[in-house]
Design a protein around this motif. Sequence first.
Motif, mmCIF file in Angstrom:
data_model
loop_
_atom_site.group_PDB
_atom_site.id
_atom_site.type_symbol
_atom_site.label_atom_id
_atom_site.label_comp_id
_atom_site.label_asym_id
_atom_site.label_seq_id
_atom_site.Cartn_x
_atom_site.Cartn_y
_atom_site.Cartn_z
ATOM 1 N N SER A 217 0.815 -1.214 0.000
ATOM 2 C CA SER A 217 0.000 0.000 0.000
ATOM 3 C C SER A 217 0.845 1.259 0.000
ATOM 4 C CB SER A 217 -0.913 0.015 1.237
ATOM 5 O OG SER A 217 -1.725 -1.130 1.291
ATOM 6 N N HIS A 218 0.283 2.330 -0.541
ATOM 7 C CA HIS A 218 0.913 3.642 -0.452
ATOM 8 C C HIS A 218 1.129 3.960 1.032
ATOM 9 C CE1 HIS A 218 1.112 8.094 -0.497
ATOM 10 N NE2 HIS A 218 1.662 7.911 -1.695
ATOM 11 N N ARG B 228 -3.639 9.478 0.358
ATOM 12 C CA ARG B 228 -4.361 8.604 -0.566
ATOM 13 C C ARG B 228 -5.603 7.957 0.053
ATOM 14 N NH1 ARG B 228 -1.284 6.521 -4.855
ATOM 15 N NH2 ARG B 228 0.252 8.044 -5.543
ATOM 16 N N PHE C 20 -5.162 7.882 -11.024
ATOM 17 C CA PHE C 20 -4.119 7.041 -10.417
ATOM 18 C C PHE C 20 -3.520 6.039 -11.401
ATOM 19 C CE2 PHE C 20 -6.544 8.365 -6.606
ATOM 20 C CZ PHE C 20 -5.506 8.964 -5.905
ATOM 21 N N VAL D 148 -4.730 3.608 -13.341
ATOM 22 C CA VAL D 148 -5.135 2.210 -13.230
ATOM 23 C C VAL D 148 -5.723 1.792 -14.573
ATOM 24 C CG1 VAL D 148 -6.639 0.580 -12.036
ATOM 25 C CG2 VAL D 148 -5.558 2.448 -10.762
ATOM 26 N N ASP E 275 -5.858 -1.961 -6.794
ATOM 27 C CA ASP E 275 -5.249 -0.636 -6.908
ATOM 28 C C ASP E 275 -6.103 0.419 -6.201
ATOM 29 O OD1 ASP E 275 -2.954 -1.380 -8.310
ATOM 30 O OD2 ASP E 275 -4.000 -1.322 -10.231
ATOM 31 N N ILE E 276 -7.418 0.356 -6.417
ATOM 32 C CA ILE E 276 -8.326 1.312 -5.782
ATOM 33 C C ILE E 276 -9.415 0.538 -5.047
ATOM 34 C CG2 ILE E 276 -9.924 3.236 -6.116
ATOM 35 C CD1 ILE E 276 -8.492 3.893 -8.716
ATOM 36 N N ILE F 38 -3.893 -0.503 -2.815
ATOM 37 C CA ILE F 38 -2.498 -0.230 -3.172
ATOM 38 C C ILE F 38 -2.281 1.264 -3.431
ATOM 39 C CG2 ILE F 38 -0.677 -0.649 -4.886
ATOM 40 C CD1 ILE F 38 -1.916 -3.416 -5.340
ATOM 41 N N LYS F 39 -3.101 1.850 -4.299
ATOM 42 C CA LYS F 39 -2.888 3.235 -4.720
ATOM 43 C C LYS F 39 -3.830 4.230 -4.043
ATOM 44 C CE LYS F 39 -1.036 2.091 -9.304
ATOM 45 N NZ LYS F 39 -1.153 2.319 -10.767
ATOM 46 N N ALA F 40 -5.063 3.832 -3.757
ATOM 47 C CA ALA F 40 -6.013 4.768 -3.141
ATOM 48 C C ALA F 40 -7.141 4.002 -2.481
ATOM 49 C CB ALA F 40 -6.585 5.733 -4.189
#
Length: 541
Positions: free
Chosen positions: A249-250, A274, A302, A304, A458-459, A502-504
């Motif tokens: 994760s971020h 995020r 982001f 994706v 990812d989101i 992972i990203k948001a």
Amino acid sequence: MTVFTPSLEQSQAIQCEGDMVIVARPGSGKTSVLSCKVRNLVSKLRPFQGIIAISFTNKASDELERRCKADAFDVKSSFFGTIDDFCLREIVFPFARQLMPLDAELETVKVGELPESVRRMLPATPIQNGSVANTAEFLPFLQEALAQGFVPLEAVGMLASHVIDQSLACQKYLTARYCGVFIDEYQDSGYFQHQLFLKLKTLGLTAVAVGDGDQSIYVFAHKDPRYLLALTVPGSGFAYFAITTNFRSHPSISDFALRLLNPNHPIAPTNEMRVFIKTIDGNQRAMGTWLETAIPHLMQHFQVESAGRVAILCRHQHSARLIADHLNLAHHLVEVAPFETTPSAEASIYSDLLSLRYDQQLTAETLIERAGAFKLASQERRALRRAILSCRSCVEGDLVTTLLDAAIRLTGRQSSPAGTMELRAICADADKLRRFQSPSRDAVQIMTLHKAKGLEFDIVFHADLYDHVIPTRLYPPNTFQVIFANEIQCLNLHYVGITRAIKACVLMTSTYRINGLGEVKNGSPSQFIGRNGTSAIPIPW
């Protein structure tokens, strides 16, 4: 095999060769660590030896086995599967007959599916309260069930524990065949799984437990993190290792999640938060409408590429269904198998065969091993493999007949009338068949938080963050006191949901909510929003 360069914490855990417990945070690479440890140990073994690798689900077990076998690595005579599979295949089926009369053909059933004459022999003590000390109370019930050809699923652990304690032959077999036991998701162990693990250690197998108490979300199923915690205390006989870095994760997502658990967890300064929050004007149906715009926008922001990397996670299945019904984007709603009247073991076989029809990654060999039919002669095994693969290639008109034929070959038993009838109904219902289909890489994933365990996206849109939902409120009679039911379990579930991202991660609530009865209620936000000073960025649009 993808090159894996371990961190210092990971290296220390990999290099330890004795009995150990690893507490691993989400995204900390525990599967990579486990596969390295398995390969290191197996490489020193003879061809007839192996290790026991226990995972919580078949999917997790398949992934660990895939990584261990990468680059054609020979895992020799190792076992990969769930704890029930191991107990049945390696302990109960081969050795229980030394201790008590068994029917020639055994099948696993739930207690509620047993004949009334067997159920009447249950002691007053509930099965979930069974222990090594009171196993004798359950032996008449177990003996009668086995004599009539049934293995009660809820008592598999108890039965396996009794067999391994009483059968010297079983002990000799396990120590000759296996040199190590690895159990993942140990925070979701039950009492008898814990006892079995300790027994295998006592017999001389190298014992490795991996888990995270903060990801314990199955207490309702009598799984308890205390067994993991017992292995971490000094004097337990296990070396303790912690893998603390979330590589998935971020950092802002990881810090946010850890702050929920610990008010003293430091949050690193960042110019790029995020974790977001959105309050919808309406209920879960309005969420679906808003997500039609939000998902493409955030995917672009982001970077994706695939909608399959986006997930909507809900506390309850009815919320997932409401959102799915009002989301006009390609999506896949993860639901439980639709079998209701079919005996559980039979339903499991049908579900596996239907999943194989739609999932190209699932193999006939996997289904053969799950069914315990792996000791067949070569010619019989080839015929069985062809029958199973026919479930993937046959035309729809022949699907039911093909499924029934494969199931009979796998189990050696005729299908029940109830199972046959329900299978026909399901195969004629496109909506129910969709539950077995593999999600498209371009479809948004919608599922409950429990189903998301072990996955990553990812989101993540984390819905159902309502008061009365997560956590649930209780009002004890004759008092003004409010109690939050299973607050720690709900907090762990919230933590698991956030750390899938992972990203948001977008936390979602709404001004109203529809409950499981279809009633409209106020959508007051969950007590977890803002907990310990956590601050998500509001989405104004």
